[in-house]
Scaffold this motif. Sequence first.
Motif, PDB file in Angstrom:
ATOM      1  N   ALA A  16       0.987  -1.126   0.133  1.00 11.96           N
ATOM      2  CA  ALA A  16      -0.127   0.057   0.160  1.00 11.96           C
ATOM      3  C   ALA A  16       0.950   1.273   0.116  1.00 11.96           C
ATOM      4  CB  ALA A  16      -0.905   0.212   1.226  1.00 11.96           C
ATOM      5  N   ASP A  17       2.128   1.203   0.742  1.00  7.92           N
ATOM      6  CA  ASP A  17       2.904   2.435   0.900  1.00  7.92           C
ATOM      7  C   ASP A  17       3.503   2.550  -0.679  1.00  7.92           C
ATOM      8  OD1 ASP A  17       2.218   2.741   3.432  1.00  7.92           O
ATOM      9  OD2 ASP A  17       4.156   1.205   4.147  1.00  7.92           O
ATOM     10  N   ARG A  18       4.095   1.601  -1.311  1.00  9.40           N
ATOM     11  CA  ARG A  18       4.483   1.536  -2.592  1.00  9.40           C
ATOM     12  C   ARG A  18       3.648   2.018  -3.686  1.00  9.40           C
ATOM     13  NH1 ARG A  18       7.260  -4.018  -1.733  1.00  9.40           N
ATOM     14  NH2 ARG A  18       9.214  -3.331  -1.113  1.00  9.40           N
ATOM     15  N   LEU A  19       2.399   1.595  -3.559  1.00  6.40           N
ATOM     16  CA  LEU A  19       1.255   2.251  -4.486  1.00  6.40           C
ATOM     17  C   LEU A  19       1.074   3.719  -4.119  1.00  6.40           C
ATOM     18  CD1 LEU A  19      -0.750   1.592  -6.535  1.00  6.40           C
ATOM     19  CD2 LEU A  19      -2.448   0.801  -4.722  1.00  6.40           C
ATOM     20  N   ASN A  20       1.118   4.080  -2.826  1.00  4.37           N
ATOM     21  CA  ASN A  20       0.892   5.555  -2.708  1.00  4.37           C
ATOM     22  C   ASN A  20       2.038   6.083  -3.202  1.00  4.37           C
ATOM     23  OD1 ASN A  20      -0.421   7.703  -1.426  1.00  4.37           O
ATOM     24  ND2 ASN A  20       0.758   7.593   0.652  1.00  4.37           N
ATOM     25  N   GLU A  21       3.224   5.723  -3.048  1.00 10.92           N
ATOM     26  CA  GLU A  21       4.291   6.559  -3.632  1.00 10.92           C
ATOM     27  C   GLU A  21       4.316   6.598  -5.036  1.00 10.92           C
ATOM     28  OE1 GLU A  21       9.212   6.129  -3.562  1.00 10.92           O
ATOM     29  OE2 GLU A  21       8.204   5.185  -1.773  1.00 10.92           O
ATOM     30  N   VAL A  22       3.927   5.479  -5.718  1.00 11.00           N
ATOM     31  CA  VAL A  22       3.918   5.658  -7.328  1.00 11.00           C
ATOM     32  C   VAL A  22       2.865   6.549  -7.683  1.00 11.00           C
ATOM     33  CG1 VAL A  22       3.056   4.305  -9.138  1.00 11.00           C
ATOM     34  CG2 VAL A  22       4.636   3.398  -7.610  1.00 11.00           C
ATOM     35  N   ARG A  23       1.804   6.686  -6.779  1.00  7.67           N
ATOM     36  CA  ARG A  23       0.358   7.547  -7.327  1.00  7.67           C
ATOM     37  C   ARG A  23       1.207   9.244  -7.070  1.00  7.67           C
ATOM     38  NH1 ARG A  23      -4.209   4.704  -3.872  1.00  7.67           N
ATOM     39  NH2 ARG A  23      -4.736   3.094  -5.368  1.00  7.67           N
ATOM     40  N   ILE A  24       1.855   9.188  -5.754  1.00 15.92           N
ATOM     41  CA  ILE A  24       2.222  10.671  -5.626  1.00 15.92           C
ATOM     42  C   ILE A  24       3.243  11.083  -6.849  1.00 15.92           C
ATOM     43  CG2 ILE A  24       3.886  12.138  -4.013  1.00 15.92           C
ATOM     44  CD1 ILE A  24       2.488  10.414  -1.932  1.00 15.92           C
ATOM     45  N   ARG A  25       4.310  10.169  -6.852  1.00 13.82           N
ATOM     46  CA  ARG A  25       5.031  10.617  -7.929  1.00 13.82           C
ATOM     47  C   ARG A  25       4.518  10.589  -9.409  1.00 13.82           C
ATOM     48  NH1 ARG A  25      10.861   7.072  -6.708  1.00 13.82           N
ATOM     49  NH2 ARG A  25      11.086   7.907  -4.789  1.00 13.82           N
ATOM     50  N   GLY A  26       3.601   9.980  -9.589  1.00 10.05           N
ATOM     51  CA  GLY A  26       2.808  10.067 -11.067  1.00 10.05           C
ATOM     52  C   GLY A  26       2.095  11.282 -10.897  1.00 10.05           C
ATOM     53  N   ARG A  27       1.365  11.662  -9.918  1.00 13.79           N
ATOM     54  CA  ARG A  27       0.693  13.025  -9.945  1.00 13.79           C
ATOM     55  C   ARG A  27       1.694  14.251 -10.187  1.00 13.79           C
ATOM     56  NH1 ARG A  27      -3.772  15.684 -10.769  1.00 13.79           N
ATOM     57  NH2 ARG A  27      -4.271  17.241  -9.308  1.00 13.79           N
ATOM     58  N   LYS A  28       3.022  14.159  -9.521  1.00 13.32           N
ATOM     59  CA  LYS A  28       4.119  15.160  -9.652  1.00 13.32           C
ATOM     60  C   LYS A  28       4.434  15.025 -11.130  1.00 13.32           C
ATOM     61  CE  LYS A  28       5.760  15.573  -4.963  1.00 13.32           C
ATOM     62  NZ  LYS A  28       6.957  15.217  -4.035  1.00 13.32           N
ATOM     63  N   LEU A  29       4.466  14.096 -11.854  1.00 18.93           N
ATOM     64  CA  LEU A  29       4.994  13.860 -13.243  1.00 18.93           C
ATOM     65  C   LEU A  29       4.030  14.431 -14.201  1.00 18.93           C
ATOM     66  CD1 LEU A  29       6.933  13.069 -14.860  1.00 18.93           C
ATOM     67  CD2 LEU A  29       5.913  10.785 -15.065  1.00 18.93           C
ATOM     68  N   TRP A  30       2.500  14.109 -13.656  1.00 24.92           N
ATOM     69  CA  TRP A  30       1.527  14.747 -14.496  1.00 24.92           C
ATOM     70  C   TRP A  30       1.559  16.278 -14.366  1.00 24.92           C
ATOM     71  CZ3 TRP A  30      -1.792  14.200 -18.102  1.00 24.92           C
ATOM     72  CH2 TRP A  30      -2.995  15.161 -18.443  1.00 24.92           C
ATOM     73  N   LEU A  31       1.479  16.978 -13.231  1.00 25.05           N
ATOM     74  CA  LEU A  31       1.866  18.227 -13.037  1.00 25.05           C
ATOM     75  C   LEU A  31       2.702  18.762 -13.806  1.00 25.05           C
ATOM     76  CD1 LEU A  31       0.500  18.487  -9.295  1.00 25.05           C
ATOM     77  CD2 LEU A  31      -0.825  19.084 -11.250  1.00 25.05           C
ATOM     78  N   ALA A  32       4.042  18.476 -13.539  1.00 26.23           N
ATOM     79  CA  ALA A  32       5.134  18.824 -14.150  1.00 26.23           C
ATOM     80  C   ALA A  32       4.848  18.782 -15.624  1.00 26.23           C
ATOM     81  CB  ALA A  32       6.421  17.781 -13.903  1.00 26.23           C
ATOM     82  N   GLY A  33       4.166  17.824 -16.258  1.00 23.45           N
ATOM     83  CA  GLY A  33       4.056  17.797 -17.849  1.00 23.45           C
ATOM     84  C   GLY A  33       2.981  18.971 -18.216  1.00 23.45           C
ATOM     85  N   LEU A  34       1.974  19.325 -17.348  1.00 25.25           N
ATOM     86  CA  LEU A  34       1.141  20.540 -17.453  1.00 25.25           C
ATOM     87  C   LEU A  34       2.011  21.768 -17.505  1.00 25.25           C
ATOM     88  CD1 LEU A  34      -2.167  19.291 -15.519  1.00 25.25           C
ATOM     89  CD2 LEU A  34      -1.674  19.445 -17.931  1.00 25.25           C
ATOM     90  N   GLY A  35       2.819  21.764 -16.300  1.00 28.72           N
ATOM     91  CA  GLY A  35       3.484  23.122 -16.187  1.00 28.72           C
ATOM     92  C   GLY A  35       4.212  23.209 -17.513  1.00 28.72           C
ATOM     93  N   ALA A  36       4.914  22.120 -17.961  1.00 30.20           N
ATOM     94  CA  ALA A  36       5.919  22.446 -19.032  1.00 30.20           C
ATOM     95  C   ALA A  36       4.598  22.954 -20.316  1.00 30.20           C
ATOM     96  CB  ALA A  36       6.585  21.026 -19.447  1.00 30.20           C
ATOM     97  N   LEU A  37       3.827  22.116 -20.404  1.00 27.84           N
ATOM     98  CA  LEU A  37       3.062  22.593 -21.697  1.00 27.84           C
ATOM     99  C   LEU A  37       2.574  23.982 -21.564  1.00 27.84           C
ATOM    100  CD1 LEU A  37       1.451  21.723 -24.131  1.00 27.84           C
ATOM    101  CD2 LEU A  37      -0.240  20.882 -22.300  1.00 27.84           C
ATOM    102  N   GLY A  38       2.128  24.586 -20.191  1.00 24.80           N
ATOM    103  CA  GLY A  38       1.747  25.740 -20.207  1.00 24.80           C
ATOM    104  C   GLY A  38       3.072  26.657 -20.553  1.00 24.80           C
ATOM    105  N   THR A  39       4.248  26.460 -19.926  1.00 23.61           N
ATOM    106  CA  THR A  39       5.349  27.151 -20.252  1.00 23.61           C
ATOM    107  C   THR A  39       5.587  27.458 -21.927  1.00 23.61           C
ATOM    108  OG1 THR A  39       6.429  26.720 -18.325  1.00 23.61           O
ATOM    109  CG2 THR A  39       7.745  27.425 -19.859  1.00 23.61           C
TER     110      THR A  39
END
Length: 128
Positions: A16-39
């Motif tokens: 469960a901890d590993r799955l939560n960490e993957v979700r957090i990293r995935g979310r950060k990656l998604w947000l970084a991609g959106l930030g790059a697109l906005g830039t």
Amino acid sequence: MHQAIEETPTPAYGAADRLNEVRIRGRKLWLAGLGALGTIVDLDQESRGLFDRLVERGRPMSHRQKQVAQEIGDRAAGKIREMRERVRGQVREDLQRVLRRADVPTRAEWDALTTHLEALSRKIDEIA
């Protein structure tokens, strides 16, 4: 003697901890991609304005460049004509020098000889 190494127990890290960490990293990656697109969108809008300004700034330079190219072309054409005349003159001089060495008569000598032969031909016609 063999020394025993004590291992400190690691906290339980479950699936469960590993799955939560993957979700957090995935979310950060998604947000970084959106930030790059906005830039990129912002940069695209800025770059369009910059591009338009550069185009306007380049217009007078283009006209000047054409003038300079024309001037250079005219000067080059003049130099080419000048060099062509020099080469022709040099070839004439070289040819005349070669013909003199080969004892080939000059045009003036041929003309004088022709005039002399015509005069002789007239005298022969008068005698005959």
